[in-house]
Design a protein around this motif. Structure first.
Motif: not given
Length: 185
Positions: A45-49, A56-60, A69-76, A79-83
């Motif tokens: 299996a794999h993770a699916e919304t 959409e990743l963060f709000e799904a 969740a993402v690693p603490a070092w991810y700095d981008k 939002t849907v437009e900026t991920t």
């Protein structure tokens, strides 16, 4: 019998919403890779919304896979437009099936092009760990294990193909894994 969890994480050179041909190519190849992976021996299996929306990743709603969740070092962006990231979380029966799926066919072709799409971060881009049968790993599990791998190196808690461990914590090389069975010889 335990299952093998795999978390992958990469920082993209441009946001997922970028209309450039390279981004759409990444999406197309990614969709084809997912279809192919889901038919691989040993894939579970794999993770699916919950609604199937990959944009959409963060709000799904990720259901049993937990909050994204993402690693603490991810700095981008977040939002849907900026991920500008690509992450996967999957379950496998063992190391050999995962190895065969990752390093052959369409996924191998995509790996050969990874630097077209992804930044070189100097950090690990994947991590494995064993989970008991019936347990669904979460995004946070993957992040914490990837961060552990980066900070401390491979251990039974968080490892790579090149520095692998059996479910009981015994070090094992990929060459020592039984053919397509996921069982250690």
């Amino acid at each position: 019998m335990p299952h093998l969890a795999l978390y992958t994480f990469g920082v993209l050179k441009s946001p997922l919403a970028d209309p450039a041909p390279l981004t759409s190519e990444f999406y197309e190849i990614g969709a084809a890779v997912y279809r192919k992976m889901s038919r691989q021996p040993g894939y579970l299996a794999h993770a699916e919304t919950a609604d199937g929306d990959r944009g959409e990743l963060f709000e799904a709603d990720w259901g049993a896979w937990g909050e994204f969740a993402v690693p603490a070092w991810y700095d981008k962006g977040r939002t849907v437009e900026t991920t500008a990231l690509a992450a996967t979380l999957s379950l496998w029966t063992g190391l050999r099936p995962a190895f065969d799926a990752v390093y052959t066919g369409l996924h191998r072709e995509a790996l050969n092009r990874r630097y077209d799409w992804f930044e070189r971060t100097g950090r690990p881009n994947y991590v494995f760990w064993w989970v008991p049968d019936g347990v669904t790993p979460t995004w946070q599990d993957g992040v914490s294990r990837l961060e552990h791998l980066h900070a401390h190196g491979a251990a039974p808690h968080a490892f790579t193909f090149h520095h692998s461990f059996t479910p009981d914590g015994t070090p094992v090389g990929i060459k020592e894994v039984g053919p397509k069975s996921g069982q250690v010889r």
